[in-house]
Design a protein around this motif. Structure first.
Motif, PDB file in Angstrom:
ATOM      1  N   UNK A   1      -8.341   1.667 -12.584  1.00 48.77           N
ATOM      2  CA  UNK A   1      -9.333   0.839 -11.294  1.00 48.77           C
ATOM      3  C   UNK A   1     -10.615   1.169 -11.780  1.00 48.77           C
ATOM      4  N   UNK A  34      -7.179   2.514  -2.907  1.00 55.71           N
ATOM      5  CA  UNK A  34      -6.718   0.455  -2.819  1.00 55.71           C
ATOM      6  C   UNK A  34      -5.741   0.140  -4.277  1.00 55.71           C
ATOM      7  N   UNK A  35      -5.061   0.871  -4.509  1.00 51.67           N
ATOM      8  CA  UNK A  35      -3.613   0.067  -5.430  1.00 51.67           C
ATOM      9  C   UNK A  35      -3.098  -0.608  -4.286  1.00 51.67           C
ATOM     10  N   UNK A  36      -2.636  -2.115  -5.182  1.00 53.92           N
ATOM     11  CA  UNK A  36      -1.421  -2.044  -4.557  1.00 53.92           C
ATOM     12  C   UNK A  36      -0.677  -3.172  -5.806  1.00 53.92           C
ATOM     13  N   UNK A  57      -7.477  -3.399 -11.320  1.00 55.23           N
ATOM     14  CA  UNK A  57      -6.855  -2.344 -11.703  1.00 55.23           C
ATOM     15  C   UNK A  57      -6.648  -3.587 -13.014  1.00 55.23           C
ATOM     16  N   UNK A  61       0.452  -1.500   0.195  1.00 56.82           N
ATOM     17  CA  UNK A  61      -0.067   0.380  -0.037  1.00 56.82           C
ATOM     18  C   UNK A  61       1.110   1.572  -0.341  1.00 56.82           C
ATOM     19  N   UNK A  62       0.432   2.233  -0.480  1.00 61.80           N
ATOM     20  CA  UNK A  62       1.022   3.505  -0.733  1.00 61.80           C
ATOM     21  C   UNK A  62       0.348   4.810   0.528  1.00 61.80           C
ATOM     22  N   UNK A  85     -16.920   3.328  -7.053  1.00 64.40           N
ATOM     23  CA  UNK A  85     -15.203   4.098  -7.623  1.00 64.40           C
ATOM     24  C   UNK A  85     -14.201   4.158  -8.817  1.00 64.40           C
ATOM     25  N   UNK A 114      -2.478  10.031  -1.547  1.00 69.97           N
ATOM     26  CA  UNK A 114      -3.519  11.126  -1.583  1.00 69.97           C
ATOM     27  C   UNK A 114      -5.015  10.640  -2.218  1.00 69.97           C
ATOM     28  N   UNK A 115      -5.055   9.534  -3.038  1.00 70.43           N
ATOM     29  CA  UNK A 115      -6.456   9.438  -3.959  1.00 70.43           C
ATOM     30  C   UNK A 115      -6.911   8.621  -3.352  1.00 70.43           C
ATOM     31  N   UNK A 116      -8.112   8.166  -3.467  1.00 66.43           N
ATOM     32  CA  UNK A 116      -8.875   6.812  -3.386  1.00 66.43           C
ATOM     33  C   UNK A 116      -8.380   5.629  -3.821  1.00 66.43           C
ATOM     34  N   UNK A 117      -7.984   5.771  -5.145  1.00 66.11           N
ATOM     35  CA  UNK A 117      -7.679   5.184  -6.284  1.00 66.11           C
ATOM     36  C   UNK A 117      -6.309   4.743  -5.726  1.00 66.11           C
ATOM     37  N   UNK A 118      -4.909   5.726  -5.331  1.00 63.11           N
ATOM     38  CA  UNK A 118      -4.572   5.642  -5.087  1.00 63.11           C
ATOM     39  C   UNK A 118      -4.068   4.098  -3.490  1.00 63.11           C
ATOM     40  N   UNK A 129      -3.718   5.695 -11.754  1.00 66.30           N
ATOM     41  CA  UNK A 129      -3.012   6.373 -10.796  1.00 66.30           C
ATOM     42  C   UNK A 129      -1.886   5.195 -11.629  1.00 66.30           C
ATOM     43  N   UNK A 147      -9.951  10.660  -9.291  1.00 71.20           N
ATOM     44  CA  UNK A 147     -10.807   9.406  -8.482  1.00 71.20           C
ATOM     45  C   UNK A 147     -12.273   9.995  -9.028  1.00 71.20           C
TER      46      UNK A 147
END
Lengths: 491, 218
Positions: B119, A263-265, B135, A253-254, B105, A257-261, B109, B193
């Motif tokens: 995403x 949720x990313x891994x 993703x 997990x990073x 959502x 600041x974004x929701x997308x970020x 990214x 987003x």
């Protein structure tokens, strides 16, 4: 595409190999590799370099590379300390070498100085026009020329699987499964530090290599994700690619600041790339091998319509459940097929899918029933359960105190013959009708000491037998998924 | 600190890229808000809108379901009073009310290994609990977006649901593909987003959006 085939040719099809650092101590890597090349019958010429020109394993050696006749060695296998290797590589190039596998450690994996020397080695190889594998790798295998250039075994039987691994020992494990099951390898390479050639390069080559039918890869890191995706996509458009990835559970997990970020891994993005590229991604080494071996030897199913054929009732039920869970379509038995089987066996047979002949198989009906099932246009794939049960009884007769009296010799021999016959008949029906027939039996393990002719027959047919119905279902489901991917992207 | 566009600017950018955006008005006074509400037909939603405002709900800067003009004027007056210095040049966004039971959502990214990625996830109040997000590396090729939708662990929620029709797949695919396209063509954009993306009669509607820019070079 032929460019890449030519480029990799000296690495995997060398006419001769120069081995540096062949010590008279049989525990050292140079000597071990020299031994393994001899032991497994490398078909080309070997030019072992030993500082003192000592005789090793009964073979004369060369004191220096300059003594090696020009134009006879295509590959250098380098085990010498890293500080010597740049000069050795230059010398090899002068003798006509066009590929190198560097097994030596002490490079990028070690420290900053090692990193710098790795950089110089790559620069030099590029300048000399040498394809360079490693450094810090376990070795490479190419069965077409019986080449086991590795600092450790195994040497698998020849076959259509090609393998590249970012871990030497996982690569060895893949090949060990090949030794065990008999479905073998064309090529295998341990990427080491991937200084010049990296995983994606090998996969790009395997995609173009006519001796490779399916590729198998173990990876941890992805250097250039976009290149990997592009190579994998092109690969799966031609042939299946099976990948195990280590380190995939890391959360990765990073701070985002974004929701997308948030949720990313790394795992999620890698999983997405695999989905897009049609990669058959699996979790374990044994599953990866099993599925690669399935792709290697079974025709691709055209769809998910599956028949389960069983001479073992409970396994039929469990396997049917597994089919449902895996998204395979356990079709109702087609009426015309039902009628055909009706005419062959007593009426107590299941008359439904799973097809259980309920003893009717003793009339020697299995080969014909297998052919009828495979022939049927509404059937895409078959899972065959319970092979070897007859042979197991044969083995029990044969190894017991009453054999060969009381007629046991004849019946034992009959049972053993039949199960082998069934295995071969399944392979024949599968090949003839271009449909996968996967055979599962736990006797693969439990009756191994006696040499059960059922699973052995499967091996003889060039295929793997699965130790359970579930394992066969899992392999078939992955084939169906890949087949669907290919079909969808083509249209 | 990365620069973010305001909600209005973010949506404008998405709209220019080809994603369908609700008809919304950016206004500066309660009277203008009332006029916008008349034009859009009540009920409407009012949101304080500015570059510095990223967490509207947490700060109570969103007023939903305003039925009457008087309510609109009162809400606009209250929102303007909530402004703080950090909000910068903030106005009021007047938007038609969008209702639907299902919230998604979607976003873009940049991954250090794979570059721009798209995403799709289940959004709304259960986002964290369900943690269902998938993703794909941009640009999306044909079928990539369909596969992405199917890969959601709860993809059945996108089928017919409690009297609402199934999601319009073509529209959702178009949003996902466009997000990927923006990722490829606009290296100056760090992330996007769309949250929530509400399914309204099966149509995915961009209810809120936030575009984050890369730090300017030099």
């Amino acid at each position: 595409m032929s460019g890449i085939v030519d480029r990799f040719h000296p690495l995997f099809y060398p006419r001769g190999i120069i081995l540096t650092g062949v010590s008279s101590h049989p525990g050292k890597f140079g000597a071990v590799t020299f031994h393994n090349l001899l032991r497994f019958g490398y078909q080309g010429e070997l030019f072992p370099i030993n500082r003192d020109g000592a005789e090793i394993l009964g073979h004369a050696t060369y004191k220096t590379i300059s003594e090696v006749p020009e134009g006879r060695a295509d590959l250098a296998f380098i085990c010498t300390p890293s500080k010597l290797n740049e000069e050795l590589l230059r010398d090899c190039a002068k003798r006509g070498v066009r590929a190198a596998f560097v097994a030596s450690a002490g490079y990028g994996e070690a420290d900053e100085a090692g990193k710098a020397s790795e950089g110089r080695l790559v620069e030099l190889a590029n300048e000399l026009g040498i394809v360079l594998a490693g450094p810090n790798g376990q070795g490479l295998v190419s069965t077409a020329v019986s080449m086991c250039a590795q600092i450790a075994p195994p040497y698998p039987p020849p076959g259509p699987i090609s393998m590249a691994s970012q871990s030497g020992n996982i690569g060895a494990s893949f090949m060990n499964y090949g030794v065990l099951s008999g479905v073998g390898f064309s090529k295998g390479v341990s990427c080491g530090n991937s200084a010049q050639l990296e995983l994606a390069d090998y996969l790009e080559y395997y995609a173009a290599d006519p001796d490779t039918t399916v590729s198998l890869a173990y990876m941890e890191g992805v250097e250039d994700g976009r290149r990997f995706l592009e190579v994998a996509r092109a690969h799966t458009a031609e042939k299946p690619l099976v990948v195990v990835r280590g380190g995939a559970t890391e959360l990765g997990k990073r701070a985002a600041s974004s929701h997308t970020g948030a949720l990313a891994s790394n795992e999620r993005i890698f999983a997405g790339a695999c989905r897009q590229a049609g990669i058959t991604r699996v979790e374990t080494v044994e599953e990866a091998y099993e599925i690669a071996a399935t792709f290697a030897r079974q025709p691709l199913p055209r769809g998910p319509r599956t028949l389960v054929f069983t001479v073992a009732g409970g396994w039929g039920v469990l396997t049917a459940d597994a089919c449902h869970r895996a998204g395979l379509n356990l079709i109702p038995i087609p009426e015309d097929l039902c009628d055909q089987i009706d005419r062959m066996v007593p009426s107590r047979w299941s008359r439904s899918n799973p097809i259980d002949l309920a003893g009717g198989e003793t009339r020697d009906t299995i080969p014909e029933v297998l052919d009828l099932m495979a022939r049927h246009p509404n059937v895409d794939a078959i899972i065959y359960l319970g092979i070897g049960i007859q042979a197991a009884q044969g083995n029990a007769f044969e190894s017991g105190p009453f054999h060969p009296d009381y007629g046991l010799d004849r019946i034992a021999e009959f049972h053993q013959r039949q199960d082998r016959r069934y295995a071969l008949a399944a392979a024949e029906a599968s090949a003839q009708h271009r449909k996968p027939i996967l055979i599962a039996s736990d006797l693969l393990h439990t009756d191994r000491d006696y040499g059960n002719t059922g699973p052995l027959g499967v091996k003889e047919s060039g295929r793997i037998a699965y130790p359970s119905g579930h394992r066969a279902v899992r392999a078939l489901a992955r084939m169906v998924a890949y087949s669907r991917y290919r079909e969808n992207r083509r249209s | 600190m990365a620069q973010t566009l305001s909600e209005y600017e973010s949506k404008l950018l998405l709209g220019q890229a080809g994603i369908s955006i609700p008809d919304e008005r950016l206004v500066n006074t309660p009277d203008e808000a009332a006029a916008a509400a008349r034009a859009l037909d009540c009920p409407v939603a009012l949101k304080l809108c500015g570059r510095g405002i990223a967490h509207k709900t947490e700060r109570g800067l969103v007023r939903l379901g305003l039925q009457k003009e008087a309510d609109v004027v009162a809400a606009a007056t209250a929102l303007l009073a909530e402004r703080i210095a950090d909000d910068g040049d903030a106005g009021i966004l007047v938007a038609p009310m969008v209702t639907g039971r299902r919230e998604l959502i979607a976003g873009m990214l940049r991954d250090p290994q794979f570059g721009p990625c798209v995403m799709l996830g289940l959004g709304g109040i259960f986002t964290e609990a369900l943690n269902d997000a998938v993703f794909a590396v941009a640009p999306l090729q044909p079928l990539d977006a369909e596969d992405l939708i199917a890969a959601l662990a709860h993809s059945q929620l996108l089928g017919p649901f409690r009297g609402e029709p199934a999601v319009d797949r073509k529209e959702l695919v178009q949003i996902l593909e466009t997000l990927g396209q923006i990722g490829v063509e606009r290296p100056d954009i760090r992330s996007i987003d769309i949250n929530p993306l509400i399914l309204c009669d099966g149509h995915p509607v961009v209810v809120d959006a936030l575009v984050e820019l890369e730090d300017a070079v030099g």
